[in-house]
Design an enzyme around this catalytic site. Structure first.
Site: not given
Length: 327
Positions: A119, A143, A147
């Protein structure tokens, strides 16, 4: 069913299911592993479904061995920024824990290549635009941090004999299968285009625009929206690159062009003929004013071009799932 088997974790979800369709088109057999916590079994159309959680290392290894799988695409992860802030440990457990389990199973089963759904959230709030792969990765939410940890784990794991990887850093995925076999389905819905379309169709009372005082031409955030079909092609091109024996890599998948939220509102009003009930809200903490990819590396390394990501196409392909087909 026939073709070269590929394990697709999270293949019942939005991006994973579109990638499965593209894999099938080029002669592969996508073997989907999904716990169906957010995915949809009816989106698994091009290969078998193994209903299991990737944190179950035994189940992952058994699936790899049963189908003779040597290539993996990994989509199974939690992916909501706000939720990650509210429930960080759940994100580390699922995203990082799932990656640990998957890498253990891949090592035991002799997997040769792994493509990670990463991402642009790994970059955080960039100092310079557009965002190239050399931009420092300083994520600002759990988040993005999970990643980035997964990317680091892949780099470390490739010291194992034969394992190579690709980390594909998405920008804003949007749109849907133009042939109508798949759509975008989240519960609750969090993506901006579906939310705006739902408001245009009267299925939501308002469409919220968070921040109108950013240093952008119209004051709203600017994002790089990329069609999910283009993302799916990018995965196939990344797989071909690794299949050719080339080195591991990380690359942005975006268009190199940004659209503001208010531009999006205007386009949806024009295409639907409906007035959006817009509600202006304060900025959300951590939202950068502009996120736009430098798409040069994907073009040079993979021959990747975003073909379907103009704003009108993104909206038109998404519309049937929310406001009915275009006349």
């Amino acid at each position: 069913m026939s073709g070269e088997p590929i394990l697709v974790t999270g293949g019942a979800g939005y991006i994973g299911s579109h990638v499965c369709k593209q894999l099938s088109k080029v002669g592969n057999l996508p073997v989907v592993m999904d716990n169906l916590s957010v995915g949809h079994a009816d989106a698994v159309k091009w290969g078998p479904l193994v209903t299991a959680d990737i944190r179950d290392t035994t189940a992952v290894e058994a699936t790899l061995r049963d189908y003779g799988i040597k290539r993996v695409m990994h989509f199974a992860a939690f992916a909501y920024v706000g939720e990650s802030v509210a429930h960080p440990i759940a994100y580390y457990d699922n995203n990082v824990g799932g990656m640990i389990s998957l890498l253990k199973a891949c090592g035991a089963a002799g997997v040769e290549s792994l493509i990670l759904s990463s991402s642009c959230a790994t970059y955080g709030i960039p100092e310079h635009l557009p965002i190239s792969e050399d931009t420092p990765q300083n994520p600002v939410n759990p988040y993005g941090r999970t990643k980035l940890i997964c990317e680091h784990m892949l780099r470390d794991a490739q010291t194992a004999p034969g394992l190579r990887f690709a980390a594909l850093r998405y920008f804003n995925a949007a749109g849907a299968d133009p042939e109508g076999e798949l759509s975008e389905r989240h519960d609750p819905e969090t993506h901006v285009i579906p939310l705006a379309l739902m408001a245009a169709a009267g299925r939501r009372a308002h469409f919220d625009v968070y921040g109108t005082d950013y240093p952008t031409p119209d004051g709203s955030c600017i994002r790089d929206f990329i069609h999910v079909e283009d993302l799916a092609r990018g995965h196939v091109e990344a797989l071909a690159h690794l299949d050719a024996g080339k080195d591991s890599f990380a690359v942005n998948l975006g268009t190199g062009k940004g659209h503001s939220v208010l531009e999006l509102v205007a386009a949806i009003e024009r295409l639907t003929g409906s007035r959006l009930p817009v509600r202006h809200r304060p900025r959300r903490a951590g939202d950068p004013p502009v996120l736009v990819a430098d798409a040069a590396k994907a073009r040079d390394l993979l021959g990747f071009e975003a073909r379907s990501s103009d704003l009108d196409t993104l909206i038109r392909d998404a519309m049937p799932g929310f406001v009915g087909p275009m006349q």
